[in-house]
Enzyme design. Sequence first.
Site, PDB file in Angstrom:
ATOM      1  N   HIS A  43       0.866  -1.181   0.000  1.00 37.58           N
ATOM      2  CA  HIS A  43       0.000   0.000   0.000  1.00 37.58           C
ATOM      3  C   HIS A  43       0.905   1.234   0.000  1.00 37.58           C
ATOM      4  O   HIS A  43       1.168   1.826   1.047  1.00 37.58           O
ATOM      5  CB  HIS A  43      -0.910  -0.011   1.227  1.00 37.58           C
ATOM      6  CG  HIS A  43      -1.953   1.059   1.229  1.00 37.58           C
ATOM      7  ND1 HIS A  43      -3.214   0.862   1.745  1.00 37.58           N
ATOM      8  CD2 HIS A  43      -1.944   2.340   0.795  1.00 37.58           C
ATOM      9  CE1 HIS A  43      -3.929   1.966   1.619  1.00 37.58           C
ATOM     10  NE2 HIS A  43      -3.164   2.883   1.050  1.00 37.58           N
ATOM     11  N   GLU A  70      -2.597  -1.717  -3.319  1.00 37.53           N
ATOM     12  CA  GLU A  70      -3.764  -1.005  -2.832  1.00 37.53           C
ATOM     13  C   GLU A  70      -3.412   0.440  -2.513  1.00 37.53           C
ATOM     14  O   GLU A  70      -2.269   0.756  -2.191  1.00 37.53           O
ATOM     15  CB  GLU A  70      -4.357  -1.699  -1.604  1.00 37.53           C
ATOM     16  CG  GLU A  70      -3.439  -1.773  -0.403  1.00 37.53           C
ATOM     17  CD  GLU A  70      -4.074  -2.492   0.784  1.00 37.53           C
ATOM     18  OE1 GLU A  70      -4.952  -3.354   0.566  1.00 37.53           O
ATOM     19  OE2 GLU A  70      -3.690  -2.175   1.923  1.00 37.53           O
ATOM     20  N   HIS A 190      -8.134  -5.939   7.178  1.00 38.28           N
ATOM     21  CA  HIS A 190      -7.921  -4.910   8.189  1.00 38.28           C
ATOM     22  C   HIS A 190      -8.206  -5.487   9.576  1.00 38.28           C
ATOM     23  O   HIS A 190      -9.340  -5.772   9.921  1.00 38.28           O
ATOM     24  CB  HIS A 190      -8.756  -3.652   7.969  1.00 38.28           C
ATOM     25  CG  HIS A 190      -8.091  -2.438   8.570  1.00 38.28           C
ATOM     26  ND1 HIS A 190      -7.210  -1.657   7.856  1.00 38.28           N
ATOM     27  CD2 HIS A 190      -8.138  -1.910   9.809  1.00 38.28           C
ATOM     28  CE1 HIS A 190      -6.757  -0.675   8.630  1.00 38.28           C
ATOM     29  NE2 HIS A 190      -7.297  -0.819   9.823  1.00 38.28           N
TER      30      HIS A 190
END
Length: 237
Positions: A43, A70, A190
Amino acid sequence: MTKLSVNINKVATIRNARGGNNPNVIQVALDCERFGAQGITVHPRPDERHIRYKDVLDLKPVLHTEFNIEGNPIESFRELVLRVRPAQVTMVPDANDAITSNAGWDTKTHQEFLKEIVADFKEAGIRTSIFVDADPEMVEYAAKAGADRVELYTEPYASGYAADREKAIAPFIVAAKAAREQGLGLNAGHDLSLENLAYFHEMIPWVDEVSIGHALICDALYLGLETTIQRYLDCLK
């Protein structure tokens, strides 16, 4: 089979704290693959406080499993993804100064923007996933935007798990069923951990992929990386 994609951002955070190249992000990614992970997630953020854009470029030619990038699809991120062409891109609506992702897209409000971005990535042959809260309407509008998958933001599940896991998982089952009805693939991520992952998978066994970073790297400090990855894989059996 649900795939485990290891998010290696935290490895880059440790490296960046001292400069140099220790730990070696590329080697850790390759070790994750060697130990059984079926994907690697990164990310990159504009301030490059953990994964750097150069890391993304360096990882692409050496990885053997699925590469998932991401992030917030700002212009520089879009250019990076289109240059690298990973197996999957996951669009996350995080602000530049966000410590970590803390909400999914409002796919209804941002419908036209998401349609445009999704079309660009899909034209390049990249599977597209949109990060959403466990809300059937957000799932529906992700499908209308043309996404291939949604990734459910699982922090609310993780935070509610200890008090009442049945209550915590309930909205995720509803959203996961909505994704299946819309013909979307399903990812999740998450704050999933060794504590809560097995139950999540038991209740939503059709999830295609879980992306896990922070908890997995923390566990690896005590258990070692190879043992940790095997334990996460065991949760997905």
